[in-house]
Design an enzyme around this catalytic site. Structure first.
Site, PDB file in Angstrom:
ATOM      1  N   CYS A   1       0.847  -1.199   0.000  1.00  0.00           N
ATOM      2  CA  CYS A   1       0.000   0.000   0.000  1.00  0.00           C
ATOM      3  C   CYS A   1       0.878   1.243   0.000  1.00  0.00           C
ATOM      4  CB  CYS A   1      -0.905   0.036   1.231  1.00  0.00           C
ATOM      5  SG  CYS A   1      -2.085  -1.317   1.357  1.00  0.00           S
TER       6      CYS A   1
ATOM      7  N   GLU B   1      -7.626 -14.306 -27.408  1.00  0.00           N
ATOM      8  CA  GLU B   1      -6.712 -14.352 -26.267  1.00  0.00           C
ATOM      9  C   GLU B   1      -5.453 -15.103 -26.661  1.00  0.00           C
ATOM     10  OE1 GLU B   1      -4.575 -14.339 -23.043  1.00  0.00           O
ATOM     11  OE2 GLU B   1      -6.428 -13.138 -23.141  1.00  0.00           O
TER      12      GLU B   1
ATOM     13  N   CYS C   1      -5.533  -0.879 -17.190  1.00  0.00           N
ATOM     14  CA  CYS C   1      -4.938  -0.880 -15.850  1.00  0.00           C
ATOM     15  C   CYS C   1      -3.713   0.031 -15.817  1.00  0.00           C
ATOM     16  CB  CYS C   1      -4.567  -2.301 -15.430  1.00  0.00           C
ATOM     17  SG  CYS C   1      -3.412  -3.136 -16.549  1.00  0.00           S
TER      18      CYS C   1
END
Length: 402
Positions: A61, A287, A360
């Site tokens: 984090c 994919e 992302c």
């Protein structure tokens, strides 16, 4: 100290440090904090006590010291900042979705034996030192419950100062555990693995000693449910980090796809989007990972979903404009490198009218978005998703039309 010597933190920079209007960086600061000339901070209304005793040492984090409102703002600013770098006007941003604490369902940890001690946890920020976890504010409790037992399991299997990898994923049957860089030698080690798997009711236990993951325990085939369909789950396969994060991404994509009948899903993986979209639609899913292709194809065939699964490396062989123009809408969810190789054909297509781009990495997304915008596409809206809670990792779903 005179008030004029205190400068407010106005936002969080990309790597997680606070930033003042005059460009000064301050680690572990929050918007609204006041930065003194000597670098000390006076906390403001958005600075909170971290949820975990290991913060900020643990690299898992970076932003536990800011409140949810500031974290949501950070996600949006990372996206708009990346678009600004490419000279693209930011569109409407939907409210950011934030995953709850202790909901991360897949983690990759490192283990290292140091004499009688066994370390297991995330790396310390920007080092290879392991933070030995005594608690975790992001990991699902079912995963964290295995941390201490894993220390005891791994200690006799590792030589002193040797490291191993541990990957854990929550699947339909429980925890899928993969241990890497460990050689299981002798009957005692084999029995220890089996006893551990049975005692903790693992869905699967696999070992990768350098030649690929080999299942050592799997009472029934491990699966994950995507779009209501159970899909075979290869060891260490990709799965969205949280269930609510996955749901937010799927909902945003569904809103873009709308009433389209013929859909292309590029970088389809195990079918995170292809399977829910196939309910009442025809889907082409491309994919490059062979195991994912086999799993998706098996699930589609078993449930008679109308999905054409294509084993295709989209970096080496992207769809051309003629192939793209067969579809009503196109969904793509590339890895962090983005989909530069696919962008030229998308920009050149003449019949496709909608794109749902799941990313992302705001930087590579903005780079790819520039190619689309220059090709005549319009960036209509973006939904930020913060499923890697308290990290600087940002995800999004963007809607393009023309």
């Amino acid at each position: 100290m005179p008030v004029t010597d205190l400068v407010p933190i106005i936002r969080i920079a990309a790597r997680g440090e606070g930033l003042t209007e005059d460009g000064r960086h301050s680690p572990l600061s929050a918007p609204g904090d006041l930065l003194a000339i000597d670098g000390s901070l006076t906390w403001g209304p958005h600075h909170i006590e971290p949820a975990c005793r290991h913060f900020p040492k643990c690299g898992g984090c970076q932003l536990q010291h800011i409140d949810d409102a500031s974290y949501a703002d950070f996600l949006g600013q990372r996206i708009t900042g990346a678009l600004g770098q490419q000279k693209i006007a930011a569109p409407e941003l939907a409210p950011a979705m934030l995953s709850a604490p202790k909901t991360r369902r897949r983690v990759a940890l490192r283990a290292e034996r140091q004499g009688k001690k066994m370390l297991l946890g995330f790396n310390e920020a920007q080092t290879h030192h392991i933070v030995d976890l005594k608690m975790c504010a992001i990991m699902d409790p079912a995963l964290f419950a295995l941390v201490d037992p894993l220390r005891r399991l791994l200690h006799p299997m590792l030589r002193d100062r040797r490291a191993a990898g541990v990957q854990m994923t929550l699947v339909d049957q429980g925890v899928d555990l993969l241990i890497e860089k460990v050689e299981v030698e002798g009957l005692a080690a084999i029995e220890a693995l089996n006893d551990f798997a049975a005692a903790h009711r693992l869905a699967r236990l696999s070992v990768d000693d350098g030649y690929g993951a080999q299942p050592r325990w799997e009472p029934e085939p491990a699966t994950v449910t995507l779009g209501g369909v159970a899909v075979p789950f290869p060891a260490s396969a990709f799965l969205q980090a949280t269930a609510d994060g996955e749901a937010a991404l799927v909902a945003a994509v569904e809103a873009i796809v709308g009433d389209a009948v013929l859909v292309a899903d590029l970088f389809a993986g195990l079918g995170t989007f292809a399977l829910p979209l196939s309910d009442g639609r025809r889907v082409y899913a491309a994919e490059g990972a062979r195991d994912a292709v086999l799993g998706l194809k098996a699930a589609a065939d078993r449930t008679q979903r109308t999905i054409a699964v294509d084993h295709r490396d989209l970096f080496r062989r992207p769809l051309d404009a003629a192939e793209i123009d067969r579809f009503d809408v196109l969904v793509l969810d590339p890895p962090r490198a983005g989909a530069r190789e696919q962008m030229a054909a998308l920009a050149a297509s003449t019949k496709l009218r909608r794109i749902a781009y799941v990313s992302c990495n705001p930087s590579t997304f903005a780079r790819d978005a520039r190619i689309l915008v220059e090709g005549g596409w319009r960036l209509d809206r973006i939904t930020p998703v913060g499923q890697f809670r308290w990290s600087t990792h940002v995800e999004l779903v963007a809607a393009f039309t023309r």
